[in-house]
Motif scaffolding. Structure first.
Motif, short mmCIF file in Angstrom:
data_model
loop_
_atom_site.label_atom_id
_atom_site.label_comp_id
_atom_site.label_asym_id
_atom_site.label_seq_id
_atom_site.Cartn_x
_atom_site.Cartn_y
_atom_site.Cartn_z
N ARG A 1 147.65 -8.81 -49.38
CA ARG A 1 146.30 -9.29 -49.04
C ARG A 1 146.19 -10.80 -48.96
O ARG A 1 145.25 -11.32 -48.37
CB ARG A 1 145.27 -8.75 -50.04
CG ARG A 1 145.02 -7.27 -49.95
CD ARG A 1 143.82 -6.87 -50.76
NE ARG A 1 143.75 -5.44 -50.93
CZ ARG A 1 143.11 -4.62 -50.09
NH1 ARG A 1 142.48 -5.09 -49.05
NH2 ARG A 1 143.10 -3.31 -50.32
N HIS B 1 143.01 0.07 -53.06
CA HIS B 1 141.62 -0.10 -52.57
C HIS B 1 140.65 -0.36 -53.72
O HIS B 1 139.44 -0.43 -53.51
CB HIS B 1 141.17 1.16 -51.82
CG HIS B 1 141.89 1.36 -50.52
ND1 HIS B 1 141.69 0.53 -49.44
CD2 HIS B 1 142.79 2.29 -50.12
CE1 HIS B 1 142.45 0.96 -48.43
NE2 HIS B 1 143.14 2.01 -48.81
N ASP C 1 139.68 -8.39 -44.09
CA ASP C 1 140.65 -7.30 -44.27
C ASP C 1 141.24 -6.92 -42.91
O ASP C 1 140.52 -6.94 -41.91
CB ASP C 1 139.92 -6.09 -44.87
CG ASP C 1 140.85 -4.94 -45.26
OD1 ASP C 1 142.04 -5.18 -45.50
OD2 ASP C 1 140.36 -3.78 -45.33
N ASN D 1 143.79 -3.77 -41.29
CA ASN D 1 144.42 -2.49 -41.65
C ASN D 1 145.28 -1.98 -40.51
O ASN D 1 144.84 -1.96 -39.36
CB ASN D 1 143.33 -1.43 -41.90
CG ASN D 1 142.36 -1.88 -42.96
OD1 ASN D 1 142.72 -2.01 -44.13
ND2 ASN D 1 141.13 -2.17 -42.56
MG LIG Z 1 142.01 -2.43 -46.00
#
Ligand SMILES: [Mg+2]
Ligand SMILES: O=P(O)(O)O[C@@H]1[C@@H](OP(=O)(O)O)[C@H](OP(=O)(O)O)[C@H](O)[C@H](OP(=O)(O)O)[C@H]1OP(=O)(O)O
Ligand SMILES: Nc1ncnc2c1ncn2[C@@H]1O[C@H](COP(=O)(O)OP(=O)(O)O)[C@@H](O)[C@H]1O
Ligand SMILES: [Mg+2]
Length: 317
Positions: free
Chosen positions: A92, A153, A283, A285
């Motif tokens: 992240r 998460h 974020d 993904n």
């Molecule tokens: Mg994510």
């Protein structure tokens, strides 16, 4: 291209197969000359071809080896996407690095990321680090690793310095930015881009901070059940939120796609309540839940056809 058929092999977790490989997608793709073929991980990949394209959301040394061997023997086939490029999204801290490289030309909107710092297992004096980097409370603590596990998460909203004691490093501490309770999820499949609004955490007015707890834990807030999403006040909030300009969204999506070297991803973007035309990516993904978009079959088949054209080009070189 009309009479030629294309075989697209795929490897996805069983949950993803149920949500993504729906009959409607198989049929729509088939009608357009694309056959979607499941790859059996119990057999060597090389024996299951030919494949014009392989798309996947799987990692690990064994699968990497199989893909490399396949690519060597099938140099014109297209792998969506290279494992190395996907793995950059598993951290992240570094996943958002590319956002700072984007050059968005034009009108009023700007793009960036919230201030964030890394907190390792042995980090001392967290509060000093926070102050020196100009981070203000509240902050969000996110697990460093974003590998799709339930733990990855698990987020915490830290409202006061006392809340820092409850955190479990390694984590990323990111400034919480008030954004009107709505996030924009931008789905990208190659050159096809679709932005949708989703529920997010509510704003935290500064004067309310003192009244709140030190730390609040939460997980996958934008993914709440349909029933939760139907809550009237949230429905109204989402309805009222103004979409970012589509030219801006497409520009950010295209530049991110090129910088990440990925075809299939989505990103979460918020609009800073204090600076209305400032957007922040929070974020990114890999291979997200495309099936949540109405008519996802059309967008995905259009993407598959682009890949089929690229495959034909590779063959004629
Ligand atoms: Mg994510
Ligand atoms: O399953 P879905 O449809 O909720 O999709 C998840 C995504 O939801 P979204 O499409 O952004 O609303 C989800 O996005 P968020 O992280 O919730 O923003 C992830 O991409 C998740 O994958 P992983 O657990 O990080 O590997 C995705 O989960 P997997 O389907 O890959 O397990
Ligand atoms: N910096 C931030 N400021 C405000 N809200 C945030 C911020 N970062 C995350 N959020 C909220 O937390 C949710 C989960 O964070 P995110 O980084 O998207 O993790 P996940 O990978 O689990 O989706 C986001 O969808 C958004 O609602
Ligand atoms: Mg998210």
């Amino acid at each position: 291209m009309s009479e030629r058929r294309f075989r697209f092999g795929y490897v996805l977790a069983s949950k993803k197969v149920s949500s993504f490989i729906q009959d409607s997608l198989i049929k729509h793709a088939q009608e357009n000359g694309i056959d979607l073929v499941p790859i059996d991980l119990d057999k060597p990949l090389i024996e299951q071809g030919p494949f014009d394209c392989i798309f996947h959301k799987l990692y690990g040394p064994e699968w990497r080896k199989q893909l490399e061997e396949f690519a060597l023997q099938n140099p014109t086939a297209i792998i969506v996407d290279p494992i190395d490029a996907i793995e950059k999204l598993h951290n992240r801290l570094t996943m958002l690095d590319v956002v700072n490289e984007l050059k968005i030309a034009g009108d009023n909107e700007t793009i960036g990321i919230p201030i964030q710092i890394f907190v390792g297992e042995n980090s001392e004096s967290l509060l000093d680090a926070i102050t020196s980097q100009g981070l203000h409370f509240p902050v969000i603590a996110k697990p460093l690793i974003a590998n799709g596990s339930a733990d990855s998460h698990q987020m915490s909203l830290v409202l006061k310095p006392e809340g820092l004691e409850g955190l479990k490093p390694p984590i990323v501490l990111q400034e919480f930015v008030n954004h009107g309770g709505v996030i924009f999820k931008v789905y990208v499949a190659g050159e096809h881009v679709k932005c949708v609004k989703r529920r997010s955490l509510p704003d935290i007015p500064e004067e309310k901070l003192g009244m709140l707890e030190n730390l609040i834990s939460f997980s996958q807030i934008s993914n709440l059940t349909a029933q939760d999403q139907n809550d009237d006040s949230f429905a109204e909030l989402i309805e009222k939120a103004v979409m970012p300009p589509s030219r801006f969204v497409t520009d950010v999506a295209n530049q991110l796609r090129d910088a990440l070297k990925l075809h299939l991803f989505n990103f979460d973007m918020i609009r800073d309540e204090k600076v209305g035309n400032r957007y922040l990516v929070i974020d990114i993904n890999y291979f997200p839940g495309y099936a949540k978009m109405p008519n996802y079959e059309t967008m995905m088949t259009a993407f598959f056809l682009d890949i089929a054209r690229e495959k034909l080009n590779n063959e004629s070189r």
